[in-house]
Design a protein around this motif. Structure first.
Motif, short mmCIF file in Angstrom:
data_model
loop_
_atom_site.label_atom_id
_atom_site.label_comp_id
_atom_site.label_asym_id
_atom_site.label_seq_id
_atom_site.Cartn_x
_atom_site.Cartn_y
_atom_site.Cartn_z
N GLU A 315 0.83 -1.20 0.00
CA GLU A 315 0.00 0.00 0.00
C GLU A 315 0.87 1.26 0.00
O GLU A 315 0.58 2.23 -0.71
CB GLU A 315 -0.90 0.01 1.23
N TYR A 316 1.91 1.22 0.80
CA TYR A 316 2.79 2.40 0.91
C TYR A 316 3.49 2.69 -0.41
O TYR A 316 3.58 3.86 -0.82
CB TYR A 316 3.84 2.14 2.00
N ARG A 317 3.96 1.65 -1.08
CA ARG A 317 4.64 1.85 -2.36
C ARG A 317 3.71 2.47 -3.40
O ARG A 317 4.11 3.34 -4.17
CB ARG A 317 5.19 0.52 -2.88
N LYS A 318 2.45 2.01 -3.40
CA LYS A 318 1.49 2.57 -4.34
C LYS A 318 1.21 4.04 -4.01
O LYS A 318 1.17 4.90 -4.90
CB LYS A 318 0.19 1.77 -4.30
N ALA A 319 1.02 4.31 -2.71
CA ALA A 319 0.75 5.69 -2.30
C ALA A 319 1.95 6.58 -2.57
O ALA A 319 1.79 7.74 -2.98
CB ALA A 319 0.39 5.72 -0.81
N LEU A 320 3.14 6.03 -2.36
CA LEU A 320 4.36 6.81 -2.60
C LEU A 320 4.50 7.14 -4.08
O LEU A 320 4.87 8.26 -4.44
CB LEU A 320 5.58 6.03 -2.11
N ALA A 321 4.19 6.15 -4.93
CA ALA A 321 4.27 6.40 -6.37
C ALA A 321 3.28 7.48 -6.78
O ALA A 321 3.60 8.36 -7.59
CB ALA A 321 3.99 5.10 -7.13
N ARG A 322 2.06 7.42 -6.21
CA ARG A 322 1.06 8.43 -6.50
C ARG A 322 1.50 9.79 -5.99
O ARG A 322 1.32 10.82 -6.66
CB ARG A 322 -0.28 8.03 -5.86
N PHE A 323 2.11 9.78 -4.80
CA PHE A 323 2.61 11.04 -4.22
C PHE A 323 3.69 11.64 -5.10
O PHE A 323 3.71 12.86 -5.33
CB PHE A 323 3.15 10.77 -2.82
N GLN A 324 4.58 10.82 -5.60
CA GLN A 324 5.63 11.31 -6.49
C GLN A 324 5.04 11.90 -7.76
O GLN A 324 5.48 12.93 -8.25
CB GLN A 324 6.60 10.16 -6.84
N GLU A 325 4.00 11.22 -8.25
CA GLU A 325 3.34 11.71 -9.46
C GLU A 325 2.70 13.08 -9.22
O GLU A 325 2.85 14.01 -10.02
CB GLU A 325 2.28 10.69 -9.89
N VAL A 326 2.00 13.21 -8.10
CA VAL A 326 1.35 14.47 -7.76
C VAL A 326 2.38 15.55 -7.47
O VAL A 326 2.21 16.72 -7.86
CB VAL A 326 0.42 14.28 -6.53
N THR A 327 3.46 15.18 -6.80
CA THR A 327 4.53 16.15 -6.50
C THR A 327 5.16 16.67 -7.78
O THR A 327 5.43 17.87 -7.91
CB THR A 327 5.60 15.50 -5.61
N ASN A 328 5.41 15.77 -8.71
CA ASN A 328 5.97 16.19 -10.00
C ASN A 328 4.99 17.12 -10.73
O ASN A 328 5.40 18.11 -11.34
CB ASN A 328 6.30 14.97 -10.87
N ARG A 329 3.71 16.78 -10.66
CA ARG A 329 2.68 17.63 -11.30
C ARG A 329 2.67 19.01 -10.64
O ARG A 329 2.56 20.04 -11.32
CB ARG A 329 1.32 16.95 -11.15
N TYR A 330 2.78 19.02 -9.32
CA TYR A 330 2.82 20.29 -8.58
C TYR A 330 4.00 21.15 -9.03
O TYR A 330 3.85 22.34 -9.28
CB TYR A 330 2.91 20.01 -7.08
N THR A 331 5.17 20.51 -9.15
CA THR A 331 6.36 21.25 -9.57
C THR A 331 6.18 21.83 -10.98
O THR A 331 6.52 22.98 -11.25
CB THR A 331 7.59 20.33 -9.54
N GLN A 332 5.64 21.00 -11.87
CA GLN A 332 5.42 21.46 -13.24
C GLN A 332 4.42 22.61 -13.29
O GLN A 332 4.63 23.59 -14.00
CB GLN A 332 4.95 20.29 -14.10
N GLU A 333 3.31 22.47 -12.57
CA GLU A 333 2.29 23.51 -12.57
C GLU A 333 2.83 24.81 -11.96
O GLU A 333 2.52 25.90 -12.44
CB GLU A 333 1.06 23.05 -11.78
N LYS A 334 3.61 24.69 -10.92
CA LYS A 334 4.19 25.87 -10.30
C LYS A 334 5.11 26.60 -11.27
O LYS A 334 5.08 27.84 -11.40
CB LYS A 334 4.97 25.48 -9.04
N GLN A 335 5.93 25.85 -11.98
CA GLN A 335 6.82 26.44 -12.97
C GLN A 335 6.01 27.11 -14.09
O GLN A 335 6.37 28.18 -14.56
CB GLN A 335 7.76 25.38 -13.55
N SER A 336 4.91 26.45 -14.49
CA SER A 336 4.07 27.00 -15.56
C SER A 336 3.43 28.31 -15.13
O SER A 336 3.43 29.31 -15.88
CB SER A 336 3.00 25.98 -15.94
N VAL A 337 2.89 28.36 -13.92
CA VAL A 337 2.27 29.58 -13.40
C VAL A 337 3.30 30.70 -13.27
O VAL A 337 3.04 31.85 -13.65
CB VAL A 337 1.59 29.30 -12.05
N ASP A 338 4.45 30.38 -12.73
CA ASP A 338 5.52 31.37 -12.58
C ASP A 338 5.91 31.95 -13.93
O ASP A 338 6.13 33.17 -14.07
CB ASP A 338 6.73 30.75 -11.90
N GLU A 339 5.99 31.08 -14.92
CA GLU A 339 6.40 31.54 -16.26
C GLU A 339 5.32 32.44 -16.87
O GLU A 339 5.63 33.48 -17.48
CB GLU A 339 6.66 30.33 -17.15
N LEU A 340 4.04 32.08 -16.73
CA LEU A 340 2.95 32.90 -17.27
C LEU A 340 2.91 34.28 -16.61
O LEU A 340 2.76 35.30 -17.28
CB LEU A 340 1.61 32.19 -17.07
#
Length: 417
Positions: A315-340
């Motif tokens: 369960e932890y590995r699955k949640a961690l993978a999802r967390f990494q995915e969301v964290t990466n999305r957060y980083t990308q979105e933050k960079q996109s907003v900053d750039e706009l």
């Protein structure tokens, strides 16, 4: 409590032979038959007895690797079902022979051990051979007593523990402690056919608080030993695995009871450079019923917790993978907003800069003209000033004088009042 002198190796050979073939046993061989075969081959190819024979060293590794699989019930089951593919070779630990390390490597090994890195070591072939030949000196260790001593590195002190029927039925515990935090092994030998002693169990010392200790518990029920070196290399590669795999080191002991008679134990010096200081004691657990019950209960809880952790890890590995995915999305979105927002500010700045430049050109001429006019008016005033009556100039001087001659103490009339 230790397993039977397990010497597991990480060195995977280019062409790995069937472990049953390596140990010369059949697939339906018992644990005892596998252990006996291993002892003979390990002693035959031991590095101590084959110093200048690289082929023997490789055969020793192969024997150790094979025994590492067949001596572990779970790994044996995995191999029987799916072969080597089911075995995580990187998760198998290696024991090193101190006699072949050399001074520099021994220093490095000692340093890692001091830092808490678990390093498994082999037992000297000389000690094993002397035991098999029955040429060792055995000192008596009566039940309910303790003996203290110092043993040289790669040497062993042998003790005979004699127990009667009631003591055997109650259960026996043999423990070794070291207040000097020495490294040692507690060994148990079984009587061999030729009147010698074959190594059956070994327990490496563990640091517990301010001492190091090792113990063997013969209590008539399944007792477990904690092998802290199990999967140590794999856990080093994945720090999070150190938690989930921690309880995997809990391994069932191969011997759970002793019969009446004399049993041979030994304290083996496992320090890298100096002698090992120790105290060994043997006791009957007849007066420790509550403690025995607590041990059985707590180990049952640990086994249940291990099963829970195995499920939780998934369960932890699955949640961690999802967390990494969301964290990466957060980083990308933050960079996109900053750039706009950066682009928006740049556009605003472009308008502001252009307007300021135009105003600067126009206002520059007005300012210069005003300055010129002001200057002209000033010059005209100065030019007209001498033509005026000097009263104005005198008035200014009088005002200044009056200002600086203020009567701060008050006038005479003020004093009268």
């Amino acid at each position: 409590m230790g397993s039977g002198s397990k010497l597991e190796g990480t060195s995977a050979l280019p062409i790995r032979r069937d472990p049953y073939e390596v140990l010369c046993v059949s697939r339906d061989s018992s644990d005892q038959e596998i252990k006996t075969a291993y002892r003979k081959l390990a002693l035959k190819y031991h590095p101590d007895k084959n110093t200048n024979n690289p082929e023997a060293a490789e055969q020793f590794k192969e024997v150790a690797f094979s025994y590492g699989i067949l001596s572990d019930p779970e790994k044996r089951r995995q191999y029987d079902n799916a072969g080597f593919e089911a075995i995580d070779a990187e998760g198998m630990d290696m024991e090193i022979d101190l006699s072949n390390l050399g001074t520099v490597n021994t220093m490095f090994a000692a340093l890692f051990s001091k830092l808490g890195v678990p390093i498994k070591t082999t037992i000297s072939a000389n000690v094993l051979e002397e035991a098999l030949n029955g040429t060792v000196t055995v000192r008596p260790l009566p039940i309910g007593t303790s003996v203290s001593g110092k043993v040289e590195k790669q040497c062993a002190h042998f003790f005979g523990v004699t127990i009667n029927e009631p003591q055997a039925e109650a259960g026996i515990v043999v423990r070794v402690t070291s207040t000097a935090q020495s490294k040692f092994k507690l060994l148990y030998f079984e009587q061999d056919a030729n009147a010698g002693y074959g190594l059956a169990l070994q327990e490496d010392s563990e640091k517990t608080g301010k001492i190091t200790s090792a113990g063997m518990y013969f209590l008539h029920f399944q007792v477990y030993r904690m092998d802290s070196t199990l999967n140590a290399l794999a856990m080093a590669k994945d720090p999070e695995a150190a938690f989930f795999k921690r309880l995997e080191g809990l391994q069932p002991c191969e011997v759970s009871e002793l019969k009446a008679g004399t049993h041979i134990f030994a304290v083996y010096g496992d320090n890298f450079f100096k002698t090992a200081t120790y105290t060994i004691e043997a006791l009957c657990v007849g007066s420790y019923e509550d403690t025995t019950h607590k041990l059985r209960e707590i180990e049952a809880q640990i086994l249940r917790k291990r099963n829970e952790l195995r499920q939780f890890e998934t369960e932890y590995r699955k949640a961690l993978a999802r967390f990494q995915e969301v964290t990466n999305r957060y980083t990308q979105e933050k960079q996109s907003v900053d750039e706009l927002l950066k682009q928006r500010d740049s556009i605003h700045s472009s308008f502001t800069v252009t307007k300021t430049a135009n105003n600067a050109v126009g206002s520059s001429g007005v300012s210069n003209g005003s300055s010129s006019s002001s200057k002209t008016l000033g010059e005209d005033s100065k030019a007209e000033s001498p033509m005026e009556d000097g009263g104005s100039d005198g008035k200014d001087k009088s005002a200044k004088k009056k200002w600086f001659n203020l009567n701060l103490k008050g006038s005479a009339s003020d004093k009268k009042l």
